[in-house]
Design a protein around this motif. Structure first.
Motif, short mmCIF file in Angstrom:
data_model
loop_
_atom_site.label_atom_id
_atom_site.label_comp_id
_atom_site.label_asym_id
_atom_site.label_seq_id
_atom_site.Cartn_x
_atom_site.Cartn_y
_atom_site.Cartn_z
N GLN A 1 -11.36 -6.09 -5.46
CA GLN A 1 -11.08 -6.73 -7.03
C GLN A 1 -10.68 -5.41 -7.99
O GLN A 1 -10.05 -5.63 -8.91
CB GLN A 1 -12.14 -7.77 -7.32
N GLU B 1 -10.37 -1.87 -7.08
CA GLU B 1 -9.62 -0.72 -6.59
C GLU B 1 -8.39 -0.89 -5.79
O GLU B 1 -7.55 -0.28 -5.75
CB GLU B 1 -10.32 0.29 -6.04
N TRP B 2 -8.59 -1.91 -4.82
CA TRP B 2 -7.40 -2.32 -3.99
C TRP B 2 -6.99 -3.74 -4.10
O TRP B 2 -6.60 -4.55 -3.15
CB TRP B 2 -8.01 -2.21 -2.60
N PRO B 3 -6.49 -4.04 -5.43
CA PRO B 3 -6.00 -5.61 -5.69
C PRO B 3 -4.93 -5.77 -4.83
O PRO B 3 -4.40 -7.05 -4.71
CB PRO B 3 -5.95 -5.64 -7.12
N ASP B 4 -4.05 -4.60 -4.72
CA ASP B 4 -3.01 -4.89 -3.87
C ASP B 4 -3.13 -5.53 -2.24
O ASP B 4 -2.13 -5.89 -1.63
CB ASP B 4 -2.08 -3.51 -3.94
N MET B 5 -4.13 -5.23 -1.79
CA MET B 5 -4.34 -5.55 -0.59
C MET B 5 -4.46 -7.06 -0.19
O MET B 5 -5.18 -7.91 -1.14
CB MET B 5 -5.99 -5.14 0.10
N GLU B 6 -3.80 -7.72 0.71
CA GLU B 6 -4.16 -8.94 0.91
C GLU B 6 -5.09 -9.27 1.86
O GLU B 6 -4.67 -9.25 3.15
CB GLU B 6 -2.67 -9.60 1.26
N ASP C 1 -3.86 -7.40 5.37
CA ASP C 1 -4.51 -5.99 5.23
C ASP C 1 -5.95 -5.82 5.75
O ASP C 1 -6.71 -5.12 5.46
CB ASP C 1 -4.62 -5.73 3.66
N LYS D 1 -6.63 -2.75 7.64
CA LYS D 1 -6.74 -1.53 6.67
C LYS D 1 -7.93 -1.50 5.71
O LYS D 1 -8.70 -0.69 5.48
CB LYS D 1 -5.41 -1.90 5.42
#
Lengths: 414, 1004
Positions: free
Chosen positions: B749, B751-756, B681, B684
């Motif tokens: 950490q 807002e976008w914890p889904d981003m790898e 990501d 992104k």
């Protein structure tokens, strides 16, 4: 109100000081007031005083859940200055300094406003650019502003180490800046407001608002309901809690801010010194204590205490800038809760509830504006329109983007 | 000189080791093991200092850290220390101390005029006067300031060293008296890592004063045995001379250890003077004991009035009998022991007991010893000012409010007083513990706390020795158990023969021959700050009823002792006035530290050369060796310019600027922030944090980006390069490196914890040298023969990996000067080799090293911004005339929403423009403002300010950048810039590019 003076002191000494009046009454709350001010700190008491004194509104109550001046009024490092970069900030803080000058006489209470000068040190090229811009902005706003060379700084503060890790390259001086006795400001306003008929009600906690059709009708308290068509909320670190009771949110974060004093020693620092790069600020109180502070703790909290790491981070800078302090000792450390906005400027504003006004968000620098804030807030409540000096500090600015971003622009701690 | 008050034997001092010291210039003898206070008393010195406000003569009131009176200036020169409690200062050979807050001497002090005037100087008098005329306040204040303060601070740097020490333990025990020692035994025997801390020079606490036997042993023998056992346990750390100063959340406590203070100044040693301990304890046992309360009676501050327990300590621990005729004044049994010990030591003793009919065994013992007991009576006055020569005694009425009979005078030089004992609840309270008022003990005791802490012994309101030992044992065992040492047991109980404590009679203000506040006698509460019982009445009368108002108005409890002896008395008197209970009046918050803590110790090693150590690049030494002048940028030292002999900064910079444009310049750019970004990501993330589009960036290609904060304001900038698939190299401003990484992490950490995606700071991994100028390619060709350098293969905004000077390198064709540039990155350890190779290869081409100042000029010639200088956190990309960098296509990026807010999107905001001065040689000061109209004096309406301003050798004139309201629409207009000096410069608004407007040079 019996007048305080050297003569009244001598006269009362003759009667063993048994005839002094109460500084303020301790009335029970009446069922209704024209204006209720929530929060008996400096800003709230000043608001009540100016409402009674200048706006002809004497049916005013100040409601305080604890003791007068028990919040940030009694916990700050007492610095007063108006050397702000932005016009809006300069407007309100300079308005305040002008009121400070003469406040002891106005209130007939010695608030010990001491214009011993305030130095902002510059330690690098970026700092020099910052004070260069701010110094000129202040000067062009008609406020006193001087640039000093390192030699001039050394002359003013001989015990300062100007050749440390971050040498002093220059400084911005406001001679009219200084300190005042924080408790006395609360007491002086309380006494003067009380004399004008304001009811000051301590140990009375607000538990809710009476709001009908979006219009405030009064407040609910631990000592009963009190009606008022106009309510001013001046509760600093607890403003978010009050806004929550009124059904809206305030764009504030509450953070612990610590300060500390040394044991009292004979005079050694005559001015207020603030350094961003070394990150400490210092003054010496009339009692002889070195009053030391720096930034807020990193986490959000309603606890009036801080953690050790911030204290530790103040010590290195203190000893770096003032090596002689190494052998002095910290006497007392304490914390307050500061209410911080995203642009680090205060909120003086109407709210979604008609008749309900908020005065908050003073962050780490509200003490200096006690008179100015109270003055313009009183006029705003009295007129139903925000005073021109207060107007830019509306909560609308967080929607429009018209931030008064002193922190970003000047990067100077309050 | 003879120690006239030293007893012929007894005490824990070492009589084989005499010690010489000076007080107020006079020489005295004492013994090793004395405190300064004990030695002064031994020598018959009772007048030690002067009080804060009235400059009343004062002596020694206590034998410990609660001392309010006996503060001295210790030592001279760089090592002088103000406000040292003589009761804690251990005697060493050559010690020199002086009285403070007095002039010309402690015996004759001009400041004592305040005492004569005291009638006019009640609590808070300064709030009522000094207001007229207003103009004189600063003069009044000057006098007030000089009268205030206590001792004098040093004026030189501290020659001593300090250290910090971090540690963790299972059980921390604070206080090494009977309870603490017992707790340490129980915890230590269980195997728990135990730390036992005591503020005194030796363990034992009250057992060093008392004579009650434990298990048939003298208490000092029991202490010796116990300490011996503890010292033999590897898991136990013993810290005498250490004060636990503060109790924070999560059982984090700090302690100050006085390592060499008792030895005197130490030269040429690496031993720190004090060590500051930071202790994380699984469990805490508080066993700090209790502090005796003074009695508030008339003139209870005279030198020679001391606490009864303190007198007993001086007799038994130090072998000093400070007076031969003694009055013991008490409301409880404990002071009877003092009376008996004083009598046995040879004194004539009168016992004055507030209780009408004391009849405990100890009372009978006292009587049998021949002590005259005045029951139901009180000390109502003192004869003498600088010393005591008589004590006035009178019977009290039943309610304790008045005298019930005539006064009589007994000859005495010493008064020992006791109004009961206050548990030391300071640390318990700091732990956020709640206190409870105990009516029987008439004092506050611990109730409950959210932290893992237990109170044991006197600090818990337990005042029998057997009780302290048992409670200590239990607390130590329970703490160890809770820390995971299941085998911990309280151990056998101790056999102690003692009487149950008897009743007390509280008379919070002892009456005298005249009503309170009338006449010359004063009832002191806070001895140091001269707060009297009458002051509390005045405060109450004026409405300062809240305990905090009382404290702040009268200053009670605000001295260097922080009210250790005064707070409960003040509360009690206020409660009597208000007819409220003491808990209703409340108690003030106990704030750290317990006793004042040396700043130097808290700063630890982080001072002088270790205060914020500077960061230098891999090439730093080269810059030093080649005469660079440095500037501080964050904590980096960056080379600002390289003056040749005789050159000033302007001359050096002009030369560097010219030469860099004509031949080739080299700059150390290592400090630029560098973040390695990897993960599926990564693109992104870049799309979200930068305003422009990143999806299409190919490996080996670089792009410039602006980052905005949530308000849509420019917050950092830099070039980010695609290294490979899902792998980017981000650069940030030097000052913004940490801020940007935190920013990325915060978003990832929260807002976008889904981003790898993984972000790693690699600022220090790479050393960077920038070659810039028309001859840059020639130099590159010499050092990188294997690299394809032609503009077609290696165009502007491209990156290639390869070998430069035989070193593995990443070379970026990016430019901050507007000239053909190569930013050569090598692993930091090769930085110097790279630099030297480039200098060598550049020499034939006239290479010039340039610093940050030249970089600033060169970039300003091209109108390139420096975030933080030309922007300030209130500037959008549009304000910078950089609309091109804001993607219109992306759904979202940080700050996008804010850019549409009405004020942010409005026309006429401050915008970045160029300025040309009328006088081409005049360089505007940065920070100067443009005004609409120059007036004779401020205020003047400003329309903008100068952000960057230089003399440009390549443009042949001065140039400047400025943020000006509606500036983009004002090009060609002229304005004026007034300066504080009086000079007014006329400027014309231009675009921001002053050199190579076509931008051909960078493309090379």
């Amino acid at each position: 109100m019996s007048k305080y003076s050297i003569f009244s002191l001598i006269r009362n000494a003759g009667s063993y000081h048994e005839n002094w009046q109460r500084a303020w009454r301790s009335p029970d709350p009446q069922p209704e007031y024209e204006v209720v001010i929530i929060g008996g700190g400096g800003h709230g008491l000043a608001t009540a005083y100016y409402l009674a004194k200048e706006c002809g509104i004497r049916r005013v109550a100040v409601i305080e859940k604890g003791w007068l001046g028990g919040g940030n009024t009694g916990r700050n490092t007492t610095i007063v200055r108006s050397n702000y970069l932005l016009d809006e900030s300069a407007g309100i803080y300079e308005h305040s300094v002008k009121l400070w000058e003469g406040l002891s006489q106005e209130l007939n209470f010695n608030v010990m406003f001491s214009q011993r000068g305030l130095l902002h040190l510059a330690h690098n090229v970026h700092d020099m650019q910052e004070i260069g811009r701010r110094g000129n902005a202040i000067w062009l706003n008609g406020i006193d502003s001087e640039f000093l060379t390192p030699e001039q700084v050394k002359e003013m503060v001989p015990l300062m180490n100007i050749n440390g890790r971050y040498p002093v390259l220059g400084a911005l001086l406001q001679r009219r800046g200084g300190t005042a006795r924080h408790d006395a400001v609360a007491w002086g306003y309380a006494r003067a407001a009380d004399a004008l008929g304001v009811d000051i009600i301590q140990n009375c906690e607000v538990t809710g608002f009476d709001i009908k059709n979006g219009v405030v009708q009064g407040v609910r308290t631990t000592r009963g309901d009190i009606k008022a068509k106009r309510v001013g909320v001046v509760t600093a670190g607890h403003s978010t809690v009050m806004a929550d009771m009124a059904g809206f949110r305030m764009p504030l974060e509450s953070l612990p801010l610590q300060a500390m004093v040394s044991e009292p020693i004979k005079p050694c620092i005559d001015t207020v010194i603030m350094s961003n790069a070394v990150h400490v600020y210092v003054s010496q109180s009339d009692k002889g204590e070195l009053v030391v502070g720096a930034g807020t703790d990193a986490y959000i909290s309603y606890a009036q205490r801080g953690g050790f790491d911030m204290m530790e981070h103040i010590m290195g800078p203190l000893v770096e800038l003032f090596p002689f302090t190494s052998r002095l000792r910290m006497l007392r450390q304490w914390g307050g809760i500061v209410d911080v906005t995203v642009d680090r400027s205060p909120i003086l504003s109407k709210t979604p509830v008609e008749g309900l006004y908020f005065n908050c968000g003073w962050g780490t620098g509200g003490f200096k504006c006690t008179p100015g804030s109270g003055h313009v807030f009183a006029h705003s409540i009295a007129n139903g329109e925000m005073h021109p000096i207060a107007a830019p500090f509306s909560i609308d600015r967080f929607n429009t983007g018209a931030l008064i971003d002193e922190a970003a622009a000047a990067a100077v701690a309050h | 000189m003879a120690q006239k008050n030293r007893l012929p034997d007894g005490g824990r001092i070492d009589r084989t080791k005499p010690v010489r010291f000076q007080f107020n210039g006079k020489r005295y003898d004492g013994f090793s093991g004395d405190t300064l206070a004990a030695a002064l008393l031994a020598n018959g010195v009772s007048l030690v200092g002067r009080s804060f406000k009235y400059h009343r003569p004062r002596g020694i009131m206590t034998a410990g850290s609660e001392e309010p009176n006996a503060l001295v200036q210790l030592g001279t020169g760089a090592r002088t220390e103000p406000n040292i409690r003589a009761t804690q200062a251990e005697l060493f050979d050559g010690l020199s101390a002086d009285s403070q807050n007095c002039w010309p001497s402690v015996g004759f002090d001009i400041g004592a005029i305040n005492s004569v005037m005291s009638k006019y100087l009640p609590a808070g008098f300064y709030y009522k006067t000094f207001m007229w005329p207003a103009s004189l306040w600063m003069t009044y204040e000057h006098v007030i300031r000089n009268a205030a303060g206590l001792g004098k601070g040093p004026t030189e740097s501290d020659p001593d060293r300090y250290a910090q020490h971090h540690t963790a333990c299972d059980v921390l025990i604070v206080g090494g008296g009977p309870s603490g020692l017992a707790a340490a035994l129980a915890a230590g025997r269980s195997g728990a890592r135990t730390i036992l801390v005591d503020e005194q020079s030796e363990f034992g606490g009250w057992l060093l004063t008392d004579d009650t036997e434990i298990d048939g042993m003298a208490p000092t023998d029991w202490v010796a045995n116990t300490v011996k056992e503890l010292a033999g346990l590897d898991n136990v750390t013993l810290l005498p001379r250490t004060t636990v100063s503060a109790y924070f959340d999560h059982n984090f406590l700090t302690a100050a250890q006085r390592v060499t203070d008792h030895l005197g100044p130490q030269e040429n040693t690496k031993t720190p003077r004090q060590r500051f301990w930071k202790i994380r304890a699984k469990q805490v046992v508080l066993a700090q004991g209790s502090l005796e309360r003074p009695i508030v009676f008339a003139d209870n501050d005279r030198p020679g009035v001391m606490l009864a327990g303190a007198l007993r300590t001086y007799i038994n621990r130090y072998g000093v009998l400070p007076g031969r005729e003694i009055v013991v004044f008490t409301n409880n049994d404990s002071a009877y022991r003092t009376a008996i010990d004083a009598k046995n030591a040879g004194a004539v003793v009168h016992l004055v007991d507030l209780r009408p009919d004391p009849d405990n065994p100890v009372v009978h013992q006292a009587r049998q010893a021949g002590i005259q007991i005045h029951e139901g009576s009180a000390v109502v006055g003192i004869k003498g000012a600088k010393s005591i020569h008589g004590v006035e005694i009178a019977p009290l009425s039943e309610d304790g409010k008045s005298l019930a009979g005539p006064t009589f005078v007994v000859s005495a030089s010493l008064v020992a007083m006791s109004s009961g004992w206050n548990p030391s609840v300071h640390l318990f309270s700091q732990s956020r513990g709640k206190l409870r008022f105990d009516d029987a003990l008439t004092t506050f005791v611990p109730d409950h706390t959210p932290q893992k802490t237990r109170s044991a012994g006197a600090c818990n309101g337990t005042f029998t020795l057997a009780g302290c030992l048992a409670e200590g044992m239990e607390a130590g065992a329970a703490a160890a158990k809770d820390a995971g040492f299941d085998s911990a047991i309280a151990g056998p109980s101790h056999v102690v023969k003692e009487d149950a404590p008897g009743s007390m009679r509280q008379v919070w203000t002892v009456p005298t021959v005249h009503p309170l506040g009338k006449g010359t006698r004063k009832h002191f509460l806070d001895h140091q700050n001269d707060v009297t019982a009458a002051d509390v009445h005045l405060a109450a009368r004026e409405g300062y009823l809240s305990v905090e108002h009382l404290k702040r108005y009268t200053t009670t409890g605000m001295g260097t002792d922080q009210g250790k002896t005064s707070n409960v008395n003040a509360l009690a008197i206020m409660s009597e006035i208000r007819s409220a209970s003491i808990p209703e009046v409340g108690t003030t918050t106990f704030r750290p530290p317990y006793t004042p803590t040396t700043y130097g110790a808290m700063a630890g090693q982080g001072v002088q050369e270790l205060f914020e150590q500077y960061r230098g690049t891999a090439m730093h030494d080269w810059h030093v060796n080649n005469g660079a002048v440095f500037e501080d940028v964050g904590d980096w030292k960056r080379a600002r310019y390289y003056p040749k002999p005789g050159e000033d900064m302007d001359e050096a910079v002009r030369r560097e600027c010219k030469q860099a444009r004509e031949t080739v310049g080299i700059m150390d750019a290592s400090t630029l922030g560098k973040i390695d970004i990897q993960g599926p990501d990564a693109a992104k993330l870049l799309n979200m944090v930068y305003t422009n589009a990143w999806s299409a960036l190919k490996p080996g290609r670089a792009r410039y980006g602006l980052m905005l904060n949530e308000h849509g304001m420019v917050f950092d900038d830099g070039v980010t390069t695609c290294i490979g698939e899902n792998h980017y190299h981000m650069t940030t401003t030097t000052g913004g490196a940490a801020r940007v990484l935190n920013w990325l992490e915060e978003w990832l950490q929260t807002e976008w914890p889904d981003m790898e995606v993984y972000c790693t700071s690699v600022t220090e991994e790479w050393a960077v040298a920038t070659l810039s100028g028309p001859k840059a390619r020639e130099v590159m060709e010499a050092v990188a023969p294997k690299m394809a350098l032609d503009p077609q293969t290696f165009p502007f905004m491209a990156m290639q990996e390869g070998e430069v000077a035989g070193l593995p390198a990443r070379v970026f064709r990016i430019s901050f000067t507007g000239d053909l540039s190569y930013e050569i990155n090598v692993p930091a350890r090769y930085g110097m080799a790279l630099w030297e190779a480039l200098m060598e290869a550049g020499r034939p081409h006239g290479i010039v090293p340039y610093g940050t100042e030249t970089m600033h000029v060169l970039r300003a010639e091209k109108g390139f911004i420096i975030v933080g200088q030309d922007s300030d956190g209130t500037v959008t990309p549009y304000d910078l005339d950089m609309d091109w960098i804001v993607s219109k296509k992306k759904d979202d990026f940080l700050g996008k929403r804010s850019l549409t807010r009405t004020d942010t999107a409005r026309p006429g905001r401050k915008q970045l423009v160029g300025l040309l001065t009328e006088d081409p040689n005049f360089v505007l000061p940065e920070g100067a403002h443009l005004v609409k109209e120059v007036k004779p004096k401020p205020p003047m309406d400003t329309i903008g300010h100068v952000t960057s301003s230089y003399f440009s050798p390549n443009a042949g004139r001065s140039i400047a950048l400025a943020l000006v309201k509606d500036g983009l629409n004002l090009k060609g207009s002229s304005f004026q810039v007034p300066l504080m000096s009086g000079h007014v410069e006329t400027v014309t608004i231009t675009d921001t590019i002053f050199f190579d407007k076509e931008g051909e040079r960078a493309r090379g």
